[in-house]
Design a protein around this motif. Structure first.
Motif, short mmCIF file in Angstrom:
data_model
loop_
_atom_site.label_atom_id
_atom_site.label_comp_id
_atom_site.label_asym_id
_atom_site.label_seq_id
_atom_site.Cartn_x
_atom_site.Cartn_y
_atom_site.Cartn_z
N LYS A 109 0.83 -1.20 0.00
CA LYS A 109 0.00 0.00 0.00
C LYS A 109 0.87 1.26 0.00
O LYS A 109 0.55 2.24 -0.66
N ILE A 110 1.98 1.22 0.72
CA ILE A 110 2.90 2.37 0.72
C ILE A 110 3.44 2.58 -0.69
O ILE A 110 3.53 3.71 -1.18
N ALA A 111 3.81 1.48 -1.37
CA ALA A 111 4.44 1.58 -2.69
C ALA A 111 3.46 1.99 -3.78
O ALA A 111 3.83 2.72 -4.70
N THR A 112 2.21 1.54 -3.70
CA THR A 112 1.26 1.77 -4.80
C THR A 112 0.15 2.75 -4.45
O THR A 112 -0.55 3.23 -5.35
N GLY A 113 -0.06 2.99 -3.16
CA GLY A 113 -1.18 3.84 -2.75
C GLY A 113 -2.50 3.10 -2.72
O GLY A 113 -3.54 3.69 -2.48
N GLN A 114 -2.46 1.78 -2.98
CA GLN A 114 -3.68 0.96 -3.00
C GLN A 114 -3.44 -0.31 -2.20
O GLN A 114 -2.32 -0.82 -2.15
N SER A 115 -4.51 -0.82 -1.61
CA SER A 115 -4.41 -2.13 -0.97
C SER A 115 -4.25 -3.19 -2.07
O SER A 115 -4.62 -2.95 -3.22
N PRO A 116 -3.72 -4.37 -1.73
CA PRO A 116 -3.61 -5.42 -2.74
C PRO A 116 -4.96 -5.76 -3.39
O PRO A 116 -5.02 -5.95 -4.61
N SER A 117 -6.02 -5.80 -2.60
CA SER A 117 -7.33 -6.15 -3.18
C SER A 117 -7.81 -5.10 -4.17
O SER A 117 -8.34 -5.43 -5.23
N THR A 118 -7.61 -3.83 -3.85
CA THR A 118 -8.00 -2.76 -4.77
C THR A 118 -7.17 -2.81 -6.04
O THR A 118 -7.70 -2.67 -7.15
N PHE A 119 -5.87 -3.03 -5.89
CA PHE A 119 -4.98 -3.09 -7.05
C PHE A 119 -5.38 -4.24 -7.98
O PHE A 119 -5.51 -4.06 -9.19
N VAL A 120 -5.60 -5.42 -7.40
CA VAL A 120 -6.01 -6.58 -8.21
C VAL A 120 -7.37 -6.32 -8.85
O VAL A 120 -7.59 -6.64 -10.02
N GLY A 121 -8.27 -5.71 -8.10
CA GLY A 121 -9.58 -5.38 -8.66
C GLY A 121 -9.49 -4.47 -9.87
O GLY A 121 -10.16 -4.69 -10.88
N HIS A 122 -8.63 -3.45 -9.79
CA HIS A 122 -8.45 -2.55 -10.94
C HIS A 122 -7.84 -3.27 -12.13
O HIS A 122 -8.24 -3.04 -13.27
N ARG A 123 -6.89 -4.17 -11.87
CA ARG A 123 -6.29 -4.93 -12.97
C ARG A 123 -7.33 -5.84 -13.62
O ARG A 123 -7.36 -5.98 -14.84
N ARG A 124 -8.19 -6.45 -12.81
CA ARG A 124 -9.24 -7.32 -13.36
C ARG A 124 -10.25 -6.51 -14.15
O ARG A 124 -10.76 -6.97 -15.18
N LEU A 125 -10.55 -5.30 -13.70
CA LEU A 125 -11.46 -4.43 -14.44
C LEU A 125 -10.87 -4.10 -15.80
O LEU A 125 -11.58 -4.15 -16.82
N GLU A 126 -9.58 -3.78 -15.84
CA GLU A 126 -8.94 -3.48 -17.12
C GLU A 126 -8.94 -4.70 -18.03
O GLU A 126 -9.18 -4.58 -19.24
N MET A 127 -8.70 -5.89 -17.46
CA MET A 127 -8.75 -7.12 -18.25
C MET A 127 -10.16 -7.32 -18.81
O MET A 127 -10.33 -7.68 -19.98
N ALA A 128 -11.17 -7.07 -17.99
CA ALA A 128 -12.55 -7.23 -18.43
C ALA A 128 -12.86 -6.26 -19.57
O ALA A 128 -13.52 -6.64 -20.56
N LYS A 129 -12.40 -5.03 -19.48
CA LYS A 129 -12.65 -4.05 -20.54
C LYS A 129 -12.02 -4.49 -21.86
O LYS A 129 -12.64 -4.38 -22.92
N ILE A 130 -10.80 -5.01 -21.79
CA ILE A 130 -10.12 -5.48 -23.01
C ILE A 130 -10.90 -6.64 -23.62
O ILE A 130 -11.12 -6.70 -24.84
N ARG A 131 -11.37 -7.56 -22.79
CA ARG A 131 -12.10 -8.72 -23.29
C ARG A 131 -13.48 -8.34 -23.81
O ARG A 131 -13.97 -8.94 -24.76
N LEU A 132 -14.10 -7.35 -23.18
CA LEU A 132 -15.38 -6.87 -23.69
C LEU A 132 -15.20 -6.25 -25.08
O LEU A 132 -15.98 -6.52 -26.00
N ALA A 133 -14.18 -5.44 -25.23
CA ALA A 133 -13.92 -4.81 -26.53
C ALA A 133 -13.58 -5.85 -27.59
O ALA A 133 -13.87 -5.65 -28.77
N ALA A 134 -13.00 -6.97 -27.17
CA ALA A 134 -12.64 -8.04 -28.11
C ALA A 134 -13.84 -8.92 -28.48
O ALA A 134 -13.73 -9.77 -29.35
N GLY A 135 -14.97 -8.73 -27.78
CA GLY A 135 -16.19 -9.45 -28.14
C GLY A 135 -16.44 -10.73 -27.38
O GLY A 135 -17.36 -11.47 -27.72
N LEU A 136 -15.67 -11.04 -26.32
CA LEU A 136 -15.94 -12.25 -25.54
C LEU A 136 -17.28 -12.11 -24.83
O LEU A 136 -17.74 -11.01 -24.54
N SER A 137 -17.88 -13.24 -24.50
CA SER A 137 -19.18 -13.22 -23.82
C SER A 137 -19.03 -12.69 -22.40
O SER A 137 -18.00 -12.90 -21.75
N ILE A 138 -20.06 -12.03 -21.93
CA ILE A 138 -20.05 -11.47 -20.58
C ILE A 138 -19.93 -12.58 -19.55
O ILE A 138 -19.20 -12.45 -18.57
#
Length: 198
Positions: free
Chosen positions: A133-162
């Motif tokens: 949290k000191i290094a990133t300004g985010q808790s590990p859960s928040t950081f992983v959540g944001h990375r998963r959100l970005e992965m979801a956005k890329i997959r949505l744009a690529a046309g994968l099923s929800i």
């Protein structure tokens, strides 16, 4: 009523991590008292169990750590006092941080635990959470959540099923994924897909 179970071994290990001279902790029993922090932690447990978020399992682990620390500091037969020198730490060094981020990115579709991330950083779970949290300004859960959100956005744009994206992001159902995506992104996955195509 919420029942939260923390194994005695978990509390002992945490007490030993914080203070080498800590004896085996015993939590005092008090009925009918109020502790606002414990109430807040319990509320977050219930919220995560009823409405999944992007970093669910990591959040539950972090809440468990926070609850254990509160119990040890305020409700144990001894006060563990301040943690050892890690409190003044500047956070994870750049090589450890990069190893952890690489691990997260490589395992976004898998369950990621605090123990996994701490092992990658070669730190105890408690110290890893604080230093991350000191290094990133985010808790590990928040950081992983944001990375998963970005992965979801890329997959949505690529046309994968929800449904497939929900599964890949670790959600137990498509509806939980849609609700969480809308809460964080302000629109449903379908709306995001349509907008990204335009």
């Amino acid at each position: 009523m919420v029942h939260i179970y923390l194994p005695a071994s978990f509390l002992s290990n945490l007490a030993g991590t914080l203070r080498s001279d800590a004896s085996s902790p015993s939590i005092d029993y008090h009925a009918g008292f109020r502790d606002p922090l414990i109430e807040c932690i319990a509320t977050e447990f219930v919220r995560e169990l009823t409405c999944e978020t992007w970093g669910g399992s990591l959040l539950i682990e972090a809440l468990s750590d926070a609850l254990a620390l509160r119990l040890l500091n305020s409700h144990a037969g001894f006060g563990i006092g301040p943690a050892r020198s890690a409190i003044a730490s500047p956070g994870l060094d750049s090589r450890r941080l990069q190893r952890v981020i690489d691990y997260i990115d490589a395992n976004l579709a898998q369950p990621i635990t605090l123990d996994d991330l701490a092992a990658v950083a070669s730190l105890s779970r408690f110290h890893f959470s604080r230093m991350f949290k000191i290094a990133t300004g985010q808790s590990p859960s928040t950081f992983v959540g944001h990375r998963r959100l970005e992965m979801a956005k890329i997959r949505l744009a690529a046309g994968l099923s929800i449904a497939q994206i929900a599964f890949d992001c670790g959600f137990s159902s498509e509806s939980n994924f849609v609700r969480s995506f809308k809460r964080v992104g302000g629109m449903t996955p379908g709306e995001f897909r349509r907008m990204s195509r335009q």
